[in-house]
Write a protein that holds these residues in place. Structure first.
Motif, PDB file in Angstrom:
ATOM      1  N   ALA A 260       0.859  -1.201   0.000  1.00 40.72           N
ATOM      2  CA  ALA A 260       0.000   0.000   0.000  1.00 40.72           C
ATOM      3  C   ALA A 260       0.884   1.237   0.000  1.00 40.72           C
ATOM      4  N   PRO A 261       0.365   2.364  -0.511  1.00 39.41           N
ATOM      5  CA  PRO A 261       1.223   3.541  -0.681  1.00 39.41           C
ATOM      6  C   PRO A 261       1.864   4.027   0.621  1.00 39.41           C
ATOM      7  N   THR A 262       2.876   4.852   0.452  1.00 39.88           N
ATOM      8  CA  THR A 262       3.537   5.450   1.614  1.00 39.88           C
ATOM      9  C   THR A 262       2.520   6.306   2.374  1.00 39.88           C
ATOM     10  N   GLY A 263       2.616   6.278   3.677  1.00 41.75           N
ATOM     11  CA  GLY A 263       1.745   7.114   4.517  1.00 41.75           C
ATOM     12  C   GLY A 263       0.302   6.662   4.578  1.00 41.75           C
ATOM     13  N   SER A 264       0.035   5.409   4.153  1.00 45.71           N
ATOM     14  CA  SER A 264      -1.363   4.948   4.129  1.00 45.71           C
ATOM     15  C   SER A 264      -1.766   4.261   5.437  1.00 45.71           C
ATOM     16  N   GLY A 265      -0.850   4.203   6.406  1.00 50.62           N
ATOM     17  CA  GLY A 265      -1.186   3.663   7.722  1.00 50.62           C
ATOM     18  C   GLY A 265      -0.904   2.185   7.897  1.00 50.62           C
ATOM     19  N   LYS A 266       0.151   1.704   7.273  1.00 51.43           N
ATOM     20  CA  LYS A 266       0.473   0.263   7.357  1.00 51.43           C
ATOM     21  C   LYS A 266       0.902  -0.131   8.775  1.00 51.43           C
ATOM     22  N   THR A 267       1.532   0.804   9.504  1.00 51.36           N
ATOM     23  CA  THR A 267       2.042   0.447  10.847  1.00 51.36           C
ATOM     24  C   THR A 267       0.900  -0.010  11.759  1.00 51.36           C
ATOM     25  N   LEU A 268      -0.175   0.777  11.779  1.00 53.98           N
ATOM     26  CA  LEU A 268      -1.301   0.385  12.648  1.00 53.98           C
ATOM     27  C   LEU A 268      -1.971  -0.890  12.146  1.00 53.98           C
ATOM     28  N   ALA A 269      -1.837  -1.162  10.861  1.00 54.12           N
ATOM     29  CA  ALA A 269      -2.464  -2.371  10.291  1.00 54.12           C
ATOM     30  C   ALA A 269      -1.862  -3.639  10.885  1.00 54.12           C
ATOM     31  N   PHE A 270      -0.626  -3.575  11.412  1.00 50.93           N
ATOM     32  CA  PHE A 270      -0.094  -4.766  12.111  1.00 50.93           C
ATOM     33  C   PHE A 270      -0.036  -4.578  13.618  1.00 50.93           C
ATOM     34  N   ALA A 598      -0.882  10.219   5.283  1.00 47.85           N
ATOM     35  CA  ALA A 598      -2.177  10.101   5.963  1.00 47.85           C
ATOM     36  C   ALA A 598      -3.269  10.914   5.259  1.00 47.85           C
ATOM     37  N   GLY A 599      -3.237  10.913   3.948  1.00 43.59           N
ATOM     38  CA  GLY A 599      -4.286  11.582   3.164  1.00 43.59           C
ATOM     39  C   GLY A 599      -4.103  13.083   3.027  1.00 43.59           C
ATOM     40  N   LYS A 600      -2.998  13.622   3.556  1.00 45.47           N
ATOM     41  CA  LYS A 600      -2.766  15.080   3.449  1.00 45.47           C
ATOM     42  C   LYS A 600      -2.131  15.424   2.102  1.00 45.47           C
ATOM     43  N   ALA A 601      -2.055  16.751   1.843  1.00 46.14           N
ATOM     44  CA  ALA A 601      -1.448  17.193   0.575  1.00 46.14           C
ATOM     45  C   ALA A 601       0.039  17.454   0.770  1.00 46.14           C
ATOM     46  N   GLY A 602       0.795  17.341  -0.293  1.00 47.60           N
ATOM     47  CA  GLY A 602       2.238  17.614  -0.239  1.00 47.60           C
ATOM     48  C   GLY A 602       2.804  17.699  -1.647  1.00 47.60           C
ATOM     49  N   SER A 603       3.981  18.326  -1.763  1.00 51.63           N
ATOM     50  CA  SER A 603       4.594  18.470  -3.096  1.00 51.63           C
ATOM     51  C   SER A 603       5.997  17.878  -3.106  1.00 51.63           C
ATOM     52  N   ALA A 604       6.351  17.358  -4.263  1.00 48.68           N
ATOM     53  CA  ALA A 604       7.707  16.812  -4.431  1.00 48.68           C
ATOM     54  C   ALA A 604       8.324  17.426  -5.681  1.00 48.68           C
ATOM     55  N   PHE A 605       9.530  17.977  -5.536  1.00 49.55           N
ATOM     56  CA  PHE A 605      10.257  18.587  -6.655  1.00 49.55           C
ATOM     57  C   PHE A 605      11.526  17.791  -6.921  1.00 49.55           C
ATOM     58  N   THR A 606      11.738  17.463  -8.175  1.00 50.23           N
ATOM     59  CA  THR A 606      12.972  16.753  -8.519  1.00 50.23           C
ATOM     60  C   THR A 606      13.794  17.622  -9.461  1.00 50.23           C
ATOM     61  N   PHE A 607      15.029  17.899  -9.089  1.00 52.99           N
ATOM     62  CA  PHE A 607      15.924  18.704  -9.927  1.00 52.99           C
ATOM     63  C   PHE A 607      16.549  17.784 -10.975  1.00 52.99           C
ATOM     64  N   LEU A 608      16.385  18.173 -12.232  1.00 49.45           N
ATOM     65  CA  LEU A 608      16.901  17.314 -13.311  1.00 49.45           C
ATOM     66  C   LEU A 608      17.840  18.083 -14.224  1.00 49.45           C
ATOM     67  N   LEU A 609      18.987  17.491 -14.478  1.00 45.52           N
ATOM     68  CA  LEU A 609      19.882  18.042 -15.495  1.00 45.52           C
ATOM     69  C   LEU A 609      19.313  17.634 -16.848  1.00 45.52           C
ATOM     70  N   LYS A 610      19.655  18.361 -17.888  1.00 42.43           N
ATOM     71  CA  LYS A 610      19.086  18.089 -19.216  1.00 42.43           C
ATOM     72  C   LYS A 610      19.248  16.603 -19.587  1.00 42.43           C
TER      73      LYS A 610
END
Ligand SMILES: Nc1ncnc2c1ncn2[C@@H]1O[C@H](COP(=O)(O)OP(=O)(O)OP(=O)(O)O)[C@@H](O)[C@H]1O
Length: 665
Positions: A260-270, A598-610
């Motif tokens: 399951a995706p990151t931050g989806s609450g797998k820890t509590l699932a076990f 946990a269902g919140k919003a967030g942004s990810a930026f990746t710096f790329l060389l040409k």
């Protein structure tokens, strides 16, 4: 004067003109005889070979061979034309010579005819006679024809001799794409809903959870379960419905894998079902073991277990090298009346320290282990070279030193028979969790899973899927961007993000600890933003403090290696910056998964060389990303910072030199 004199015998008629003429005549006669002899020989050979050839031709009906033979014939004709042309030329020059010297001359010429199909060369010897003698000329033509005929026949014979089939061949064939066929349990998983917000299940609606745990959940601000928890908690609880000693219906319970995706609450699932299942135990023994790849993750999971066992008789012990080996041993067991008693119900460990305790701590017993939890399972499979799992399995099925005190027998499970089921057996159940669980059956086989059951939110892994690359689910609230940059403006862009665009708290990843340190120094020297680094350069206690400060908002920018890429749960992270683009998709997924949890919003930026753009964007889209957009950074927006940046670079050079000098002493 000559230094050397060579004496030659020139014959008796050396100077005589008449003797020269008679010698020429004799030579001509000899040559004519040779021509006749050769003519006769050619006729007989050609006749023989023609016969052979005819016979063979009838036998050989295969199209390819005939084509090859025709090819040879074509080439022979071509060479005939060449010969005829040469013949004309030579004849003309012979006539001239005859007029001048009134002598006949014979010239032999060899023409090489290349035969590529047969991969060998055939040379044809042509005898050329003067054109002035019509009879000789006819003879010559006939001789040429016969020789060509002979060549053709020989070529055909050779063709039939060399016409073999080349095994393997050199023809290019389009290789058919192999369809990936997954085992049924991988191809048809129990589906976990991706949409977390619209699939929240109130905690009271999930059956089997005791009131104490429900209260704790509410106290921790949890009113509803996330989809992964709503699916997995009942499944684990079901496997202990007949108690800890037997699986459902008396059979060994199925192992469970969760993707399951990151931050989806797998820890509590076990954590919830394990705590619930162990709450009914009578004697304290190690019954649950959670293995995690890093100290920080072990600490995080240990904290969650502790929070849900608080107030109960269940005890959680962490063995991850945070404390000394002796301190860990003391926390695990005690000696009472000469008998060792376990002080732990749940052990949270890193593989290295776990193996140390198995091998060096005589009181460390896994004989009663019921749950083996492998978090970040794909990473743990990759780290299998430590062979920690086989050591755990050995320890689980190792006969206790004193068999008298052990009520239950525990043997390595084999085929199910009436006899094998009759004595009570504590079943060992494996629970695997990951955001990027591998679908590679070979790797999964290393885990020796028993009738595994997969819970997955990745829908693309159907039985008919031809995709060879694993696809994953990305957190719903995640927005992905890439920034085109150059090596020189990269640091400026990150400063622009933090100082001007106020992207904080931000977690910034580099590909090496040296890179993380240099960037940390640069941002620190530039000033204007509190920054810290997180890597193996720091001691475990320093790392712990840094994470705490970052979590509490004291540090808006944390520059880290992949040490913080997996599992670390810091809810406040608004933005992840991949200062160095990750090489592997799994690394990318875990890095960007530190935000939008946990269902919140967030942004990810990746710096790329040409040079990185095409490959990276393909890798991300192939993995199932919903879309990565380009974030433009106008050069003008960096202008105000350039002068200060140049100055900072000079200061950075000095600082690095000083550090190196300090290290030397
Ligand atoms: N039911 C819930 N309601 C609200 N918050 C929850 C719930 N379950 C878990 N959380 C919170 O969600 C966050 C992410 O959970 P967790 O760390 O278990 O995710 P994860 O799936 O293990 O992520 P990763 O794959 O990155 O390790 C945690 O801060 C946790 O407290």
């Amino acid at each position: 004067m000559a230094l050397f004199m060579i004496n030659r015998y020139l014959g008796e008629e050396e100077d005589s003109e008449s003797s020269r003429e008679s010698r020429s005549r004799a030579l001509l006669a000899k040559l004519q005889e040779q021509v006749k002899a050769r003519e006769q020989q050619s006729v007989s050979n050609t006749a023989d070979e023609d016969e052979d050839h005819q016979g063979e031709k009838e036998q050989k009906k295969r199209k390819r061979e005939r084509q090859e033979t025709e090819g040879v014939q074509r080439k022979a004709k071509k060479s005939e034309n060449v010969k005829k042309t040469n013949l004309d030329n030579e004849a003309a020059s012979s006539t001239k010579k005859k007029k001048k010297h009134k002598t006949l001359s014979n010239e032999n010429e060899s023409v090489n005819t290349g035969n590529n199909d047969l991969d060998h060369e055939k040379s044809v010897e042509i005898t050329v006679t003067s054109e002035s003698d019509p009879e000789e000329s006819k003879k010559t033509e006939k001789s040429v024809d016969l020789q060509i005929g002979q060549f053709q026949a020989e070529a055909e014979t050779n063709t039939s001799q060399t016409a073999f089939h080349i095994l393997g061949g050199f023809k290019e064939k389009t290789v058919q794409k192999v369809r990936r066929v997954l085992p049924q349990w991988l191809a048809q998983p129990d589906v976990i809903q991706r949409d977390m917000k619209n699939n929240l299940i109130p905690i009271s609606q999930v059956p089997g959870i005791c009131p104490t745990l429900l209260k704790k959940l509410q106290a921790n601000g949890i009113q509803s379960f996330f989809p992964v928890q709503a699916e997995v908690i009942p499944a684990v609880l079901d496997s202990v419905s007949s108690g800890l000693l037997l699986g459902p219906g008396g059979y060994r319970p199925r192992d469970i894998c969760v993707s399951a995706p990151t931050g989806s609450g797998k820890t509590l699932a076990f954590v919830i079902p394990v705590v619930q299942a162990l709450s009914k135990r009578v004697v304290r023994e190690i019954r649950a073991l959670a293995v995690l790849p890093t100290k920080e993750l072990a600490q995080q999971v240990s904290k969650v277990f502790s929070s849900y066992t608080e107030g109960s008789s269940l005890k959680v012990v962490m063995i991850a090298g945070q404390k000394s080996f002796a301190a860990e041993r003391a926390a695990l067991s005690e000696n009472r009346g000469g008998v060792s008693h376990s002080l732990a119900d749940i052990v949270v460990a890193t593989p290295g320290r776990l193996v140390d305790h198995i091998n060096k701590n005589n009181n460390f017993s896994l004989h009663h282990l019921r749950f083996l939890i492998i978090d970040e399972a794909d990473r743990m499979i990759d780290g299998m070279h430590q062979s920690w799992l086989s050591q755990v399995t050995k320890a689980v099925y190792r006969s206790p030193v004193d068999t008298q005190t052990s009520f239950f027998r525990r043997i390595v499970p084999g085929p199910i028979t009436v006899a094998s089921l009759s004595p009570p057996q504590i079943p060992l159940q494996k629970l695997l969790f990951s955001a990027t669980l591998t679908q590679n059956p070979e790797k999964l086989q290393l885990l020796d899973l028993h009738q595994p059951r997969l819970f997955s939110s990745t829908h693309s892994c159907s039985e008919t899927s031809t995709q060879s690359q694993d696809t994953f689910n990305f957190p719903q609230g995640l927005s992905e961007y890439y920034v085109s940059c150059t090596l020189s403006n990269k640091p400026l862009i990150i400063l622009h993000f933090l100082l001007r665009l106020k992207f904080s708290p931000a977690l910034c990843f580099t590909n090496s600890r040296e890179g993380a340190h240099r960037l940390y120094l640069l941002v620190k020297l530039f000033g204007g933003v509190e920054v810290a680094e997180f890597s193996s350069r720091l001691s475990p206690s320093e790392r712990q403090k840094t994470l705490k400060d970052f979590e509490q908002g004291k540090i808006p920018l944390l520059i880290s290696t992949d040490a913080a890429a997996r599992g670390i749960d810091i809810n406040s992270v608004k933005c992840v910056i991949n200062y160095d683009a990750p090489q592997y998709i799994r690394t990318y997924i875990h890095r960007v998964g530190r935000t939008a949890r946990a269902g919140k919003a967030g942004s990810a930026f990746t710096f790329l060389l040409k040079v990185q753009e095409t490959r990276f964007l393909k890798m991300v889209s192939d993995a199932g990303s919903p879309g990565i957009k380009r974030q433009l950074v106008q050069p003008e927006s960096l202008k105000g910072m350039e002068a200060r940046y140049e100055q900072t670079l000079a200061e950075l050079g000095k600082a690095v030199k000083e550090e190196k000098a300090r290290k030397r002493f």
